[in-house]
Motif scaffolding. Structure first.
Motif, PDB file in Angstrom:
ATOM      1  N   ASP A 144      16.752   3.937   2.227  1.00  0.00           N
ATOM      2  CA  ASP A 144      16.947   2.649   2.866  1.00  0.00           C
ATOM      3  C   ASP A 144      15.684   2.311   3.646  1.00  0.00           C
ATOM      4  N   PRO A 145      15.499   1.061   4.079  1.00  0.00           N
ATOM      5  CA  PRO A 145      14.245   0.690   4.747  1.00  0.00           C
ATOM      6  C   PRO A 145      13.923   1.532   5.977  1.00  0.00           C
ATOM      7  N   LEU A 146      14.925   1.885   6.767  1.00  0.00           N
ATOM      8  CA  LEU A 146      14.652   2.653   7.975  1.00  0.00           C
ATOM      9  C   LEU A 146      14.165   4.063   7.635  1.00  0.00           C
ATOM     10  N   SER A 147      14.770   4.688   6.648  1.00  0.00           N
ATOM     11  CA  SER A 147      14.338   6.031   6.244  1.00  0.00           C
ATOM     12  C   SER A 147      12.935   5.993   5.645  1.00  0.00           C
ATOM     13  N   LEU A 148      12.660   4.971   4.847  1.00  0.00           N
ATOM     14  CA  LEU A 148      11.315   4.841   4.281  1.00  0.00           C
ATOM     15  C   LEU A 148      10.282   4.656   5.390  1.00  0.00           C
ATOM     16  N   GLY A 149      10.612   3.851   6.383  1.00  0.00           N
ATOM     17  CA  GLY A 149       9.695   3.648   7.491  1.00  0.00           C
ATOM     18  C   GLY A 149       9.473   4.901   8.306  1.00  0.00           C
ATOM     19  N   LEU A 150      10.528   5.719   8.455  1.00  0.00           N
ATOM     20  CA  LEU A 150      10.386   6.954   9.215  1.00  0.00           C
ATOM     21  C   LEU A 150       9.431   7.927   8.531  1.00  0.00           C
ATOM     22  N   VAL A 151       9.481   7.977   7.196  1.00  0.00           N
ATOM     23  CA  VAL A 151       8.667   8.941   6.454  1.00  0.00           C
ATOM     24  C   VAL A 151       7.268   8.384   6.164  1.00  0.00           C
ATOM     25  N   HIS A 152       7.202   7.144   5.716  1.00  0.00           N
ATOM     26  CA  HIS A 152       5.924   6.587   5.255  1.00  0.00           C
ATOM     27  C   HIS A 152       5.487   5.381   6.096  1.00  0.00           C
ATOM     28  N   GLY A 153       6.010   5.245   7.287  1.00  0.00           N
ATOM     29  CA  GLY A 153       5.728   4.055   8.093  1.00  0.00           C
ATOM     30  C   GLY A 153       4.263   3.868   8.413  1.00  0.00           C
ATOM     31  N   LEU A 154       3.579   4.930   8.818  1.00  0.00           N
ATOM     32  CA  LEU A 154       2.163   4.796   9.179  1.00  0.00           C
ATOM     33  C   LEU A 154       1.338   4.323   7.989  1.00  0.00           C
ATOM     34  N   ALA A 155       1.570   4.916   6.823  1.00  0.00           N
ATOM     35  CA  ALA A 155       0.813   4.509   5.635  1.00  0.00           C
ATOM     36  C   ALA A 155       1.114   3.063   5.260  1.00  0.00           C
ATOM     37  N   LEU A 156       2.378   2.652   5.370  1.00  0.00           N
ATOM     38  CA  LEU A 156       2.731   1.279   5.021  1.00  0.00           C
ATOM     39  C   LEU A 156       2.077   0.280   5.971  1.00  0.00           C
ATOM     40  N   VAL A 157       2.039   0.610   7.261  1.00  0.00           N
ATOM     41  CA  VAL A 157       1.424  -0.298   8.235  1.00  0.00           C
ATOM     42  C   VAL A 157      -0.067  -0.449   7.969  1.00  0.00           C
ATOM     43  N   LEU A 158      -0.705   0.590   7.444  1.00  0.00           N
ATOM     44  CA  LEU A 158      -2.123   0.508   7.117  1.00  0.00           C
ATOM     45  C   LEU A 158      -2.368  -0.163   5.769  1.00  0.00           C
ATOM     46  N   VAL A 159      -1.634   0.269   4.749  1.00  0.00           N
ATOM     47  CA  VAL A 159      -1.962  -0.127   3.376  1.00  0.00           C
ATOM     48  C   VAL A 159      -1.473  -1.536   3.056  1.00  0.00           C
ATOM     49  N   VAL A 160      -0.261  -1.908   3.483  1.00  0.00           N
ATOM     50  CA  VAL A 160       0.269  -3.220   3.106  1.00  0.00           C
ATOM     51  C   VAL A 160      -0.578  -4.361   3.665  1.00  0.00           C
ATOM     52  N   PRO A 161      -0.953  -4.372   4.960  1.00  0.00           N
ATOM     53  CA  PRO A 161      -1.861  -5.443   5.413  1.00  0.00           C
ATOM     54  C   PRO A 161      -3.228  -5.404   4.730  1.00  0.00           C
ATOM     55  N   PHE A 162      -3.684  -4.209   4.390  1.00  0.00           N
ATOM     56  CA  PHE A 162      -4.956  -4.079   3.669  1.00  0.00           C
ATOM     57  C   PHE A 162      -4.881  -4.780   2.316  1.00  0.00           C
ATOM     58  N   LEU A 163      -3.797  -4.534   1.576  1.00  0.00           N
ATOM     59  CA  LEU A 163      -3.632  -5.198   0.285  1.00  0.00           C
ATOM     60  C   LEU A 163      -3.476  -6.701   0.471  1.00  0.00           C
ATOM     61  N   ALA A 164      -2.762  -7.106   1.519  1.00  0.00           N
ATOM     62  CA  ALA A 164      -2.592  -8.540   1.773  1.00  0.00           C
ATOM     63  C   ALA A 164      -3.934  -9.199   2.089  1.00  0.00           C
ATOM     64  N   ALA A 165      -4.788  -8.509   2.856  1.00  0.00           N
ATOM     65  CA  ALA A 165      -6.108  -9.065   3.172  1.00  0.00           C
ATOM     66  C   ALA A 165      -6.968  -9.194   1.920  1.00  0.00           C
ATOM     67  N   LEU A 166      -6.905  -8.189   1.038  1.00  0.00           N
ATOM     68  CA  LEU A 166      -7.651  -8.284  -0.226  1.00  0.00           C
ATOM     69  C   LEU A 166      -7.140  -9.447  -1.070  1.00  0.00           C
ATOM     70  N   LEU A 167      -5.815  -9.624  -1.084  1.00  0.00           N
ATOM     71  CA  LEU A 167      -5.249 -10.719  -1.865  1.00  0.00           C
ATOM     72  C   LEU A 167      -5.676 -12.068  -1.295  1.00  0.00           C
ATOM     73  N   ALA A 168      -5.712 -12.182   0.032  1.00  0.00           N
ATOM     74  CA  ALA A 168      -6.145 -13.435   0.648  1.00  0.00           C
ATOM     75  C   ALA A 168      -7.586 -13.761   0.272  1.00  0.00           C
ATOM     76  N   ARG A 169      -8.430 -12.747   0.157  1.00  0.00           N
ATOM     77  CA  ARG A 169      -9.814 -12.973  -0.247  1.00  0.00           C
ATOM     78  C   ARG A 169      -9.892 -13.503  -1.678  1.00  0.00           C
ATOM     79  N   THR A 170      -9.045 -12.971  -2.550  1.00  0.00           N
ATOM     80  CA  THR A 170      -9.080 -13.428  -3.943  1.00  0.00           C
ATOM     81  C   THR A 170      -8.540 -14.845  -4.083  1.00  0.00           C
ATOM     82  N   TRP A 171      -7.674 -15.260  -3.171  1.00  0.00           N
ATOM     83  CA  TRP A 171      -7.101 -16.604  -3.232  1.00  0.00           C
ATOM     84  C   TRP A 171      -7.856 -17.609  -2.364  1.00  0.00           C
ATOM     85  N   HIS A 172      -8.904 -17.192  -1.699  1.00  0.00           N
ATOM     86  CA  HIS A 172      -9.588 -18.075  -0.757  1.00  0.00           C
ATOM     87  C   HIS A 172     -10.237 -19.250  -1.482  1.00  0.00           C
TER      88      HIS A 172
END
Length: 335
Positions: A144-172
């Motif tokens: 469930d989302p809470l369990s996923l966040g407990l285990v992989h939360g730090l990586a998600l907080v780093l990687v997901v905004p990183f991918l979003a920033a790369l995507l924003a650059r491609t759509w600029h």
């Protein structure tokens, strides 16, 4: 991984860490050589790299067979994405057409890595007896989302905004500067909705979704689109490829099980953690750059990453304190 070291759990999945990271390091060097015009490795040097990758793969497979699917996906994605993004060279360049480039950059070196691996450890495989097979479709309970966040939360907080920033650059689009941000915000909103139980929300109850399959699948597709797209600079497509491998592994654990649910999530989750750590390092490097820290969005990403890091350190510190108090297992003895 901290749990394995804390409780002296010296099993195969812990022993395999350096071999998986060694294989990834060689693949990253191959990708850098392909996508950097100023870095040329002669054919003999490329052969040495492929032989080293085969050696790491051979050691990984005999140490922890659970990592075989991870290694297969990792080799395929890194070789394929770097072949698609390869910089033309005077001698000898990869084929100009995209399909031919993928075949030459994936099938040939992939075979050069995979074929020698079992031959290097042939005595092991001659005496190897495979365990009984126990595969099946996962019916739950799943992450469930809470369990996923407990285990992989730090990586998600780093990687997901990183991918979003790369995507924003491609759509600029300079003519419409706010368009890319609005599209990325809408996409992140869809990801957020995938973590919510929509039937319950329609009845006025805000509860987490029973599964994160859609969320992980969406992140994998986003990372794959960035890794194989043409709008990012060639050298910046490898990190999304590594992240895509991690998300595909985690999504696969929500669809099928190997042996049982616990072993599937634990052993494949460890591989995904290592891959997300490498992708997270690239994300952290981008996050700390001067350009990324500008504006409210950059400050928000930095604050979220700092809070996630403090939370991850807190859980590790609490686990260490609990271990020291309870003394559940003996400490490792010298040999």
């Amino acid at each position: 991984p901290f749990w394995s070291f804390l409780l002296a759990d010296l099993h195969a999945h812990a022993l395999a860490f350096p071999f998986l990271l060694g294989l990834l390091a060689v693949l990253l060097f191959v990708a850098r050589q392909r996508t950097s015009p100023d870095l040329y490795v002669p054919p003999f040097g490329r052969s040495i790299l492929l032989a080293l990758a085969a050696l790491f793969l051979a050691a990984l497979l005999v140490t922890n067979g659970w990592s075989a699917p991870t290694a297969a996906v990792l080799v395929a994605l890194v070789l394929a994405s770097s072949a698609a993004a390869a910089t033309p060279r005077p001698e000898p360049p990869l084929p100009p057409k995209r399909l031919g480039r993928l075949a030459a950059g994936l099938l040939v070196p992939g075979a050069a890595i995979a074929a020698p691996a079992p031959l290097l450890t042939l005595p092991f495989w001659k005496s190897y007896t495979p365990p009984p097979r126990n595969l099946g479709w996962e019916t739950g309970p799943t992450y469930d989302p809470l369990s996923l966040g407990l285990v992989h939360g730090l990586a998600l907080v780093l990687v997901v905004p990183f991918l979003a920033a790369l995507l924003a650059r491609t759509w600029h689009d300079p003519a419409r500067p706010g368009r890319a941000g609005a599209l990325v915000a809408a996409l992140l909103g869809l990801f957020a909705f995938s973590l919510v139980d929509l039937p319950a929300l329609f009845h006025g109850h805000l509860v987490p979704a029973p599964s994160v399959r859609a969320f992980l699948a969406g992140l994998a597709l986003l990372a794959l689109a960035l890794a194989f797209g043409r709008r990012l600079p060639a050298r910046e497509r490898v990190a999304p490829a590594v992240a895509a491998c991690a998300f595909l592994i985690l999504a696969g654990c929500e669809l099928v099980y190997v042996w049982d649910r616990m072993n599937t999530v634990f052993k494949f989750g460890l591989d995904a953690t290592l891959l997300l750590a490498v992708a997270g390092a690239a994300a952290l490097d981008g996050l700390l750059s001067r350009e990324s820290r500008r504006g409210p969005a950059g400050a928000a990403r930095l604050a979220a990453a700092s809070l996630a890091l403090l939370a991850a350190l807190a859980t590790s510190a609490l686990a260490l304190a609990g271990h020291l108090r309870t003394r559940r297992v003996e400490t490792p003895r010298g040999t």
